[in-house]
Design an enzyme around this catalytic site. Structure first.
Site, PDB file in Angstrom:
ATOM      1  N   GLY A  22     -23.896  37.520 -19.636  1.00 40.51           N
ATOM      2  CA  GLY A  22     -25.241  37.809 -20.144  1.00 40.51           C
ATOM      3  C   GLY A  22     -25.264  38.472 -21.509  1.00 40.51           C
ATOM      4  O   GLY A  22     -26.241  39.142 -21.852  1.00 40.51           O
ATOM      5  N   ASN A  24     -25.521  36.925 -24.397  1.00 41.39           N
ATOM      6  CA  ASN A  24     -26.590  36.286 -25.191  1.00 41.39           C
ATOM      7  C   ASN A  24     -27.957  36.776 -24.738  1.00 41.39           C
ATOM      8  O   ASN A  24     -28.827  37.061 -25.564  1.00 41.39           O
ATOM      9  CB  ASN A  24     -26.489  34.760 -25.100  1.00 41.39           C
ATOM     10  CG  ASN A  24     -25.421  34.215 -26.024  1.00 41.39           C
ATOM     11  OD1 ASN A  24     -25.619  34.161 -27.237  1.00 41.39           O
ATOM     12  ND2 ASN A  24     -24.276  33.849 -25.468  1.00 41.39           N
ATOM     13  N   MET A 100     -24.657  28.209 -15.826  1.00 41.59           N
ATOM     14  CA  MET A 100     -23.604  27.211 -15.687  1.00 41.59           C
ATOM     15  C   MET A 100     -23.882  26.162 -14.604  1.00 41.59           C
ATOM     16  O   MET A 100     -22.966  25.525 -14.094  1.00 41.59           O
ATOM     17  CB  MET A 100     -22.253  27.902 -15.467  1.00 41.59           C
ATOM     18  CG  MET A 100     -21.883  28.859 -16.603  1.00 41.59           C
ATOM     19  SD  MET A 100     -22.031  28.166 -18.283  1.00 41.59           S
ATOM     20  CE  MET A 100     -20.396  27.437 -18.473  1.00 41.59           C
ATOM     21  N   ARG A 101     -25.141  25.959 -14.267  1.00 40.62           N
ATOM     22  CA  ARG A 101     -25.515  24.887 -13.335  1.00 40.62           C
ATOM     23  C   ARG A 101     -26.176  23.767 -14.119  1.00 40.62           C
ATOM     24  O   ARG A 101     -26.885  24.033 -15.105  1.00 40.62           O
ATOM     25  CB  ARG A 101     -26.525  25.395 -12.304  1.00 40.62           C
ATOM     26  CG  ARG A 101     -26.048  26.580 -11.519  1.00 40.62           C
ATOM     27  CD  ARG A 101     -25.132  26.166 -10.415  1.00 40.62           C
ATOM     28  NE  ARG A 101     -24.757  27.317  -9.620  1.00 40.62           N
ATOM     29  CZ  ARG A 101     -24.016  27.228  -8.521  1.00 40.62           C
ATOM     30  NH1 ARG A 101     -23.548  26.058  -8.110  1.00 40.62           N
ATOM     31  NH2 ARG A 101     -23.713  28.308  -7.842  1.00 40.62           N
ATOM     32  N   ASN A 117     -31.180  25.564 -24.611  1.00 36.28           N
ATOM     33  CA  ASN A 117     -29.820  25.908 -24.175  1.00 36.28           C
ATOM     34  C   ASN A 117     -28.960  26.249 -25.385  1.00 36.28           C
ATOM     35  O   ASN A 117     -29.183  25.731 -26.477  1.00 36.28           O
ATOM     36  CB  ASN A 117     -29.201  24.704 -23.440  1.00 36.28           C
ATOM     37  CG  ASN A 117     -27.819  25.016 -22.890  1.00 36.28           C
ATOM     38  OD1 ASN A 117     -27.582  26.108 -22.357  1.00 36.28           O
ATOM     39  ND2 ASN A 117     -26.891  24.074 -23.024  1.00 36.28           N
ATOM     40  N   HIS A 119     -24.868  26.237 -26.517  1.00 38.84           N
ATOM     41  CA  HIS A 119     -23.584  25.674 -26.094  1.00 38.84           C
ATOM     42  C   HIS A 119     -22.537  25.996 -27.166  1.00 38.84           C
ATOM     43  O   HIS A 119     -22.799  25.824 -28.362  1.00 38.84           O
ATOM     44  CB  HIS A 119     -23.714  24.154 -25.900  1.00 38.84           C
ATOM     45  CG  HIS A 119     -22.451  23.545 -25.409  1.00 38.84           C
ATOM     46  ND1 HIS A 119     -22.077  23.585 -24.069  1.00 38.84           N
ATOM     47  CD2 HIS A 119     -21.447  22.932 -26.066  1.00 38.84           C
ATOM     48  CE1 HIS A 119     -20.899  23.001 -23.949  1.00 38.84           C
ATOM     49  NE2 HIS A 119     -20.494  22.597 -25.132  1.00 38.84           N
TER      50      HIS A 119
HETATM   51  C1  GAR Z   1     -21.822  31.301 -24.041  1.00 36.72           C
HETATM   52  O1  GAR Z   1     -20.717  31.110 -24.880  1.00 36.72           O
HETATM   53  C2  GAR Z   1     -22.629  30.027 -23.919  1.00 36.72           C
HETATM   54  O2  GAR Z   1     -22.671  29.284 -25.100  1.00 36.72           O
HETATM   55  C3  GAR Z   1     -21.864  29.290 -22.846  1.00 36.72           C
HETATM   56  O3  GAR Z   1     -21.548  30.286 -21.906  1.00 36.72           O
HETATM   57  C4  GAR Z   1     -21.358  31.524 -22.601  1.00 36.72           C
HETATM   58  C5  GAR Z   1     -22.165  32.583 -21.900  1.00 36.72           C
HETATM   59  O4  GAR Z   1     -21.873  33.857 -22.380  1.00 36.72           O
HETATM   60  N1  GAR Z   1     -22.620  28.227 -22.278  1.00 36.72           N
HETATM   61  C6  GAR Z   1     -22.090  27.048 -21.927  1.00 36.72           C
HETATM   62  O5  GAR Z   1     -20.902  26.796 -21.992  1.00 36.72           O
HETATM   63  C7  GAR Z   1     -23.099  26.034 -21.404  1.00 36.72           C
HETATM   64  N2  GAR Z   1     -22.501  24.748 -21.283  1.00 36.72           N
HETATM   65  P1  GAR Z   1     -22.815  35.089 -22.033  1.00 36.72           P
HETATM   66  O6  GAR Z   1     -23.048  35.033 -20.511  1.00 36.72           O
HETATM   67  O7  GAR Z   1     -22.043  36.307 -22.421  1.00 36.72           O
HETATM   68  O8  GAR Z   1     -24.084  34.923 -22.798  1.00 36.72           O
END
Ligand code: GAR
Length: 200
Positions: A22, A24, A100-101, A117, A119
């Site tokens: 979390g 972001n 991640m779903r 989203n 990525h």
């Molecule tokens: C982030 O790097 C985001 O871009 C990625 O998961 C991480 C979450 O970090 N998302 C993906 O890979 C989606 N396909 P966080 O929980 O510290 O924000």
């Protein structure tokens, strides 16, 4: 006149969906608190009760909800809890921040153009759940960050922001991850502000 200047227009209301750290989500909430993001963060939802991001959200005083997924159950059924929580929150935007779903087509069609989203690659390169590692292992010269509107395909949909991140000769997976996250933390709040307030 900006939306903020209109007396009749309320701030856009968003829910943030997370599965893990979390970080972001935290940067989005901090931007909102600083006044750099005109949005109501109505709720933080996690499919994972153990997500450290839930504790972070609580630390900010955000409302949180946990909507666990059961194994062997159709996606649409697992999404019911999220849909209910969103409906109760009154949110009109859904912000995925490390959720991640894979969302069902039914879910995506309910919020056309309103699911965002982030990525950690320059899509369409390196889609999937291990994008940073995949780019690192592929010995790519660069990778990056993409922010996009979610459509019914995985890690796909109209791109609203992208920023390149070089993979340096001395990089380890950890140093690359740290640089990508730093870009995400700067780019996501700023892009949401532009998107939600129709400056894009
Ligand atoms: C982030 O790097 C985001 O871009 C990625 O998961 C991480 C979450 O970090 N998302 C993906 O890979 C989606 N396909 P966080 O929980 O510290 O924000």
């Amino acid at each position: 006149m900006t939306k903020r200047g209109s007396e009749t227009e309320r701030a856009k209301r968003a829910v943030i969906l997370i599965s893990g750290n979390g970080t972001n989500m935290a940067e989005i909430v901090k931007a909102q608190r600083r006044g750099d993001l005109d949005a109501d963060i109505a709720l933080v939802i996690s499919d994972n009760a153990d997500a450290p991001g839930l504790r972070r959200a609580e630390g900010f005083g955000c409302r949180t909800a946990v909507t666990p997924y059961a194994a062997g159950v159709p996606r649409e059924e697992n999404e019911r809890g999220i849909l209910e929580a969103i409906a109760q929150s009154g949110a009109d935007w859904i912000v995925l921040a490390g959720f991640m779903r894979i969302l069902s087509g039914d879910f995506v069609r309910r919020f056309p153009g309103r699911i965002v989203n982030i990525h950690p690659s320059l899509l369409p390169a390196f889609p999937g759940a291990h994008a940073i590692k995949d780019a690192f292992m592929a010995r790519a010269d660069f990778t990056g960050v993409t922010i996009h509107i979610v459509d019914e395909l995985v890690d796909h949909g109209p791109v609203i922001a992208q920023e390149e991140v070089p993979i340096l000769p001395g990089d380890t997976l950890e140093t690359l991850e740290a640089r990508i996250h730093a870009v995400e933390h700067r780019l996501y709040p700023k892009t949401l502000q532009a998107l939600l307030n129709e400056d894009l």
